[in-house]
Design a protein around this motif. Sequence first.
Motif, PDB file in Angstrom:
ATOM      1  N   MET A  53       0.794  -1.307  -0.119  1.00 15.67           N
ATOM      2  CA  MET A  53       0.003  -0.057  -0.060  1.00 15.67           C
ATOM      3  C   MET A  53       1.035   1.290  -0.011  1.00 15.67           C
ATOM      4  O   MET A  53       0.637   2.135  -0.840  1.00 15.67           O
ATOM      5  N   TRP A 166      -8.691   8.402  -1.819  1.00 11.63           N
ATOM      6  CA  TRP A 166      -9.429   7.543  -0.892  1.00 11.63           C
ATOM      7  C   TRP A 166     -10.958   7.725  -1.216  1.00 11.63           C
ATOM      8  O   TRP A 166     -11.660   6.721  -1.008  1.00 11.63           O
ATOM      9  N   CYS A 169     -12.515   5.584  -3.559  1.00 12.90           N
ATOM     10  CA  CYS A 169     -12.295   4.052  -3.178  1.00 12.90           C
ATOM     11  C   CYS A 169     -13.559   3.950  -2.030  1.00 12.90           C
ATOM     12  O   CYS A 169     -13.627   2.921  -1.390  1.00 12.90           O
ATOM     13  N   LEU A 233      -8.330  -0.194  -2.396  1.00 13.48           N
ATOM     14  CA  LEU A 233      -7.090   0.473  -3.161  1.00 13.48           C
ATOM     15  C   LEU A 233      -6.839  -0.363  -4.326  1.00 13.48           C
ATOM     16  O   LEU A 233      -6.816   0.183  -5.503  1.00 13.48           O
ATOM     17  N   ASP A 237      -6.752   1.371  -7.833  1.00 12.84           N
ATOM     18  CA  ASP A 237      -5.426   1.816  -8.159  1.00 12.84           C
ATOM     19  C   ASP A 237      -4.889   1.001  -9.372  1.00 12.84           C
ATOM     20  O   ASP A 237      -4.025  -0.171  -9.048  1.00 12.84           O
TER      21      ASP A 237
END
Length: 240
Positions: A53, A166, A169, A233, A237
Motif C-alpha cells: 500500500m 481514498w 475508493c 485500493l 489503483d
Amino acid sequence: MEKREQLYEGKAKKVFATDDPALLIVSYKDDATAFNGLKKGTIAGKGVINNQMSNRLMARLEKAGVPTHFVEELSERETLVKKVEIVPLEVIVRNISTGSFCKRYGFPEGVVFDEPTVEYSYKNDALNDPLICDSHVLAMKLATREELELIRTYAMKVNEVLGAFWKSCGVTLVDFKLEFGRLEDGSIILADEISPDTCRLWDAATGKKLDKDRFRQDLGGVEEAYQEIMGRLEAKDTGF
Ligand code: TMP
C-alpha cells in the motif's frame, strides 16, 4: 542490488544496508504496537499490505509532484528506498476531529474541519513524542524555516492527493502521520510509510474504521480491516 547487514529494527520495520550507500532495503513486519510500545501484538499479513500500500500511494504522490524515498518494490515485504537523514518530526494532518485532538482539547469527535490542520510531534520515544511548535523546532535546529515550510506544503499536497484517491475508493481520509527525510544534497523527501498503521481510514458510507484503531481500541476484525482497505485500493489503483 545486494542486501547487506541489518542497520536497525523498529517497531514495524527492519532496515538493511545495500551495496549502494545511497540506498536501503526496508522489510515490513507483522508486529504491531500502540501507545508507544505499551500494547504489543501481531496483525497477520500486515507487513505485506503496508509494504504494497505504501509503495502504491508513494508512486501516486511522486506523479503528483511530491518527492518520496520509494525506489522499487523487491518482494511482498521488502522495498528499496533512498537513504535519508530522518527529520525527527511526526507531521500530522487532520480533516476530522478524533484521537489525540479530542483527548487533548476535550473537543467532540467527528467534527469535519473547514480547513485541514497540521501539527508536529517531536519524534522521541523516551519523551513520548511530545507536540512541538514551529519556534521550538527552529530553536532546537530540528529543521530550518525553509524545510518546515516545504514539509507543510508537501503534507497539504499529500492530503489533497490521497484524500481524493481514498474518496474514489469509498473511504474517508480522517487523519494521518508523515515523516520526512533529507537526501545527501539536503533536499527534503517523504519517507517512512503511508499505511493503515499511519492513517485513519473510515468507510465513507458506514463510518467503519478500516485502520490500526481496530487494534489500538480492541475493536476486533483487525486483519479483515487491513484486507478490506487493501482490496479497496487495488480495485481503484490500476496502472502503476
Ligand atoms: P493521534 O490522533 O493519536 O494523534 O493520531 C493522529 C494520526 O497519526 C493517526 O492517523 C494515527 C497516526 N499515528 C501514527 O502514525 N503513529 C503514532 O505513533 C501515533 C500516535 C499516531
